[in-house]
Write an enzyme that holds these catalytic residues in place. Structure first.
Site, PDB file in Angstrom:
ATOM      1  N   GLN A 148       0.724  -1.244  -0.088  1.00 35.22           N
ATOM      2  CA  GLN A 148       0.058  -0.082  -0.002  1.00 35.22           C
ATOM      3  C   GLN A 148       0.952   0.937  -0.067  1.00 35.22           C
ATOM      4  O   GLN A 148       1.454   1.633   0.971  1.00 35.22           O
ATOM      5  CB  GLN A 148      -0.934  -0.043   1.191  1.00 35.22           C
ATOM      6  CG  GLN A 148      -1.595  -1.424   1.459  1.00 35.22           C
ATOM      7  CD  GLN A 148      -2.971  -1.591   0.480  1.00 35.22           C
ATOM      8  OE1 GLN A 148      -3.756  -0.501   0.444  1.00 35.22           O
ATOM      9  NE2 GLN A 148      -2.928  -2.460  -0.407  1.00 35.22           N
ATOM     10  N   GLY A 174     -11.569   2.799   3.894  1.00 39.66           N
ATOM     11  CA  GLY A 174     -10.760   1.992   3.185  1.00 39.66           C
ATOM     12  C   GLY A 174      -9.847   2.536   2.305  1.00 39.66           C
ATOM     13  O   GLY A 174      -9.935   3.872   2.018  1.00 39.66           O
ATOM     14  N   HIS A 175      -8.897   1.860   1.709  1.00 39.56           N
ATOM     15  CA  HIS A 175      -7.867   2.374   0.619  1.00 39.56           C
ATOM     16  C   HIS A 175      -8.481   3.013  -0.635  1.00 39.56           C
ATOM     17  O   HIS A 175      -9.162   2.457  -1.139  1.00 39.56           O
ATOM     18  CB  HIS A 175      -6.828   1.514   0.514  1.00 39.56           C
ATOM     19  CG  HIS A 175      -7.090   0.057   0.129  1.00 39.56           C
ATOM     20  ND1 HIS A 175      -5.996  -0.876  -0.260  1.00 39.56           N
ATOM     21  CD2 HIS A 175      -8.320  -0.376  -0.408  1.00 39.56           C
ATOM     22  CE1 HIS A 175      -6.906  -1.884  -0.657  1.00 39.56           C
ATOM     23  NE2 HIS A 175      -8.137  -1.743  -0.694  1.00 39.56           N
ATOM     24  N   ASN A 176      -7.966   4.156  -0.953  1.00 39.17           N
ATOM     25  CA  ASN A 176      -8.344   4.890  -2.209  1.00 39.17           C
ATOM     26  C   ASN A 176      -9.688   5.250  -2.009  1.00 39.17           C
ATOM     27  O   ASN A 176     -10.312   5.968  -3.196  1.00 39.17           O
ATOM     28  CB  ASN A 176      -8.372   3.711  -3.482  1.00 39.17           C
ATOM     29  CG  ASN A 176      -6.973   3.050  -3.652  1.00 39.17           C
ATOM     30  OD1 ASN A 176      -5.960   3.486  -3.059  1.00 39.17           O
ATOM     31  ND2 ASN A 176      -6.972   1.855  -4.009  1.00 39.17           N
ATOM     32  N   SER A 203     -11.669   1.998  -2.730  1.00 45.88           N
ATOM     33  CA  SER A 203     -11.939   2.750  -3.908  1.00 45.88           C
ATOM     34  C   SER A 203     -13.218   3.089  -4.175  1.00 45.88           C
ATOM     35  O   SER A 203     -13.467   3.570  -5.362  1.00 45.88           O
ATOM     36  CB  SER A 203     -11.430   1.578  -5.094  1.00 45.88           C
ATOM     37  OG  SER A 203     -10.309   1.246  -4.787  1.00 45.88           O
TER      38      SER A 203
END
Lengths: 354, 354, 354
Positions: free
Chosen positions: A215, A256-258, A276
């Site tokens: 990440q 969460g990521h993105n 995302s």
């Protein structure tokens, strides 16, 4: 609530001063010198308190109200008894919030621990970190290499600022928060125990178990964002995680990521937003909502508490339920469920037949 | 994403070296000396980047792709334009993950605070604790009596290792985590603010309120487990709480006392697993799922996000909903709900009649 | 579970001593001198262990049981094999819990870090804070100005006690918790990473974004409350947030501003309670429940896990579902959903037709 030691009332302002600060006006200029010091709900306001009303339903409470001023819209001024001074405002709720901040400036920011010195001797600050003047570092904070922190920002006790993190001016990082791999704007508030910028959750299935996907993105937090206690925001995988200007995030939210969240959104406690997903501007998300990864939520969307979002949602809509559908439909179905229960209970013998 | 300071790209590897590391082969040996430094998604890969494809749907993006290499299965190699070097792999996703770890080894572990010294002077370590050589203890960590920590393990800033806790080799305990009453294997990663080993929630109703039931079990965390930020794992009551080898747990998950989770499971954010539940190997649990206490989930089960599990689930099944039922049924019912909404909207006058 | 190092068994008590402590009696006075040291579940109790039974279903397990004593009600005494001593108690579960606490007093409180000294030298305590004698402050705790802490209370490593906070006697604040703007009674336990007393989530919409509404209330935590790891409790806006005597709150619970919870309630993990909701006495709330703001839950209400409460609930009722309805109705509907699935599966060709 009896008087408390945590937030002492203001030493006193004249109503005319308050009205000017609010960009509002007094209904009766004779009240210009009335002294006010605090804010209170209508039903227990006393001398010195300012309160506000939004509708005619407050009529009864006003009769016995002892407030020193009521903020209201012109259209409601006839409700206010003669003895109570009136501040006229087209947005009484906002004016009341502003008055609260004026009376209790300390309550606009997380609780302060060290007052006497700018950099607590017990803090551990890497020599390569750059702190503008006026930065306050409370006891036992840790600041990593090459971090940069802007003027007027307070780094709370026991908080952790990672290497290379950049934090703008007039921010408050509360006690026990950790901030890693992040760029943070001005005027940002991050509450106790929030965890910003750790790894997202990404793995590829391999022959001997899951293989970690690195990440290597960042967390970008724009100006005037507020992030609640014990909330977690993962850094991007190969893109960035972004929280837009003025957005307010409550406690124990997971992002969460993105994920990209737009400007001026409100995200209530215990919401989870999977990786995302893109959320527009002015979106309001109720408590415990879950949003799938890789979906797009349009501007101005409102989502009822506990909903589960599995698809894109068009701008401006109101949604609810699992899976989320237009709020009207969700509420109708909920009402049907409730009325089935009532019919069953009123049916003769209904209870016995179950 | 512009270039960032948190994770600098690799200084450069030859494609032949990368292929060898991946146990893969180059489609064209002429590309052996091409230099690669980073990973990127297909749609914005540039010179030096490695990306991957899994299906023919990537055909259009490949036309304009500037990557220095694409990892793909033999069957898709005809999709790749001539000018892009190809790494052949039967598991391109896993190979891509491995490549990322090779380029960014620092991103495989939580962010590092102190580089210069092995034991930060501000850490408080009980004299009876045993640290193998090569253990790194970051600023202000606290390590209790008789704790034992294996070679190559990093104890993060502000983290708390309880008395008697044993941690294996090559583990990373991130800043601000606390670990009590636990035995931890090798290669384990525990993220910021995770709380391991505190009391489970157990009381017996008594005449003057609830009486605490002592929680005298442990938490056993096997090799290569990863545990997310602000996740909580209670120690066992009279048995142990066990997390099996290679299992990955996301942020803000709650795991009750005596829960046993098998090997190579994935548990997404905000899941709650109540006490004494047993979960098999290779189980995948979506975000915000709740699982009742004392149930058994078979090997390989997959559970959709936001589901509520009230009963045992047979191995290999897919489930969803509250209460959880076979996923196919749950999705059908969800589709019916959604289509009811659509019918209502398309019916003439439908909106007015509500 | 093999013997563990975290909680060593008691050095040994005579059964007569245990019975006296429990206010119970031995079925056979000949057993007065039998030595007991620990508690265990029936199915793996050995010599020295005490266990308990609640029903005749335990008959089979008793045959091979090696326990040194079983606690049971008079009505079940005929089940117990002759060789096992019996402690008669009208509430065997409560008696068992009390026995556990007697054998393992260390397990009644969060894990202790420093034993040797009362005030760790690394703690940062404001000179104006008042600590009664016998207060223990573990390494790196921070205690703010004018805080007051009662005799016998332990302030855990890395915990943060805000200015003006008052904590009673015999409390335990575990490592890494933060407590701000709060008044805390006697015998309170607050687990690792809990966040008490930060801002509530309150804003008024303004012309240039949301305007913060100051949160000038407190958190009042009454005697013998227990609060789980990483739980968050916001302070009141203009009233107080109150947790009543003896109430037990699990991990990762979110409690909004102005919430009032009565006495002897149990709130399971990951529950969210929105602002200004009032909860009666003896209420039990299952895991992941969400409760809307400004509703009233009557005394003795029981709420099933994962429910969503949108309205007031009458005292004494059992409720479940989203929206919550009487539990019986909710369970019937759940059963219907499950049986539909089964019918579909047993219908010839049913699977193919989907």
């Amino acid at each position: 609530m009896e008087q408390n030691v945590f937030f002492l009332p203001h030493e006193g302002l004249k109503l005319a001063e308050l009205a000017e600060f609010l960009g509002a006006e007094l209904a009766n200029p004779d009240h210009a010198d009335v002294i006010v010091r605090s804010v209170a709900p209508l039903n227990r306001a006393r001398a010195g308190d300012v309160c506000y009303i939004l509708s005619r339903r407050s009529r009864d409470e006003l009769v016995t109200c002892e407030a020193s001023a009521v903020i209201c819209d012109k259209a409601l001024v006839d409700l206010i008894p003669e003895h109570i001074p009136v501040i006229l405002s087209s947005n009484p709720h906002a004016a009341f919030a502003m008055a609260g901040g004026l009376f209790y400036p300390a309550a606009l920011r997380p609780v302060v621990f060290s007052s006497e010195s700018e950099i607590a001797p017990s803090a551990v600050i890497d020599p390569s970190a750059k702190l503008e003047k006026g930065v306050i570092v409370e006891p036992m904070a840790v600041i990593g290499a090459h971090a940069e922190i802007g003027e007027g920002t307070r780094i709370g006790a026991h908080s952790i600022i990672g290497p290379g993190v950049k934090i703008g001016r007039d921010c408050s990082i509360a006690a026990g928060a950790s901030i890693l791999c992040a760029l943070i704007g001005n005027g940002v508030i991050i509450h106790n125990g929030a965890r910003i910028g750790q790894d997202g959750f990404g793995y590829a299935p391999g022959p001997r178990g899951m293989i970690k996907i690195v990440q290597i993105g960042r967390v970008i937090i724009q100006d005037n964002v507020e992030i609640g206690a014990n909330t977690t925001i993962d850094r991007g995988a190969m893109d960035d995680t972004v929280i837009g200007e003025g957005t307010k995030i409550d406690n124990q939210v997971q992002i969460g990521h993105n994920v990209q969240i737009g400007r001026h959104c409100a995200v209530v406690a215990q919401v989870g937003i999977a990786g995302s997903t893109k959320i527009g501007n002015g979106v309001q998300i109720g408590g415990q909502v879950g949003i799938k990864g890789h979906v797009t939520i349009g501007d101005g969307v409102q989502i009822a508490a506990k909903s589960g979002i599995m698809t894109d949602l068009a701008a401006g809509g109101q949604y609810g339920g699992v899976p989320a559908r237009p709020l009207k439909d969700y509420l109708r179905e909920a009402a049907q469920l409730m009325s089935k229960t009532k019919q069953r209970e009123s049916k003769p013998g209904g209870k016995q037949n179950d």
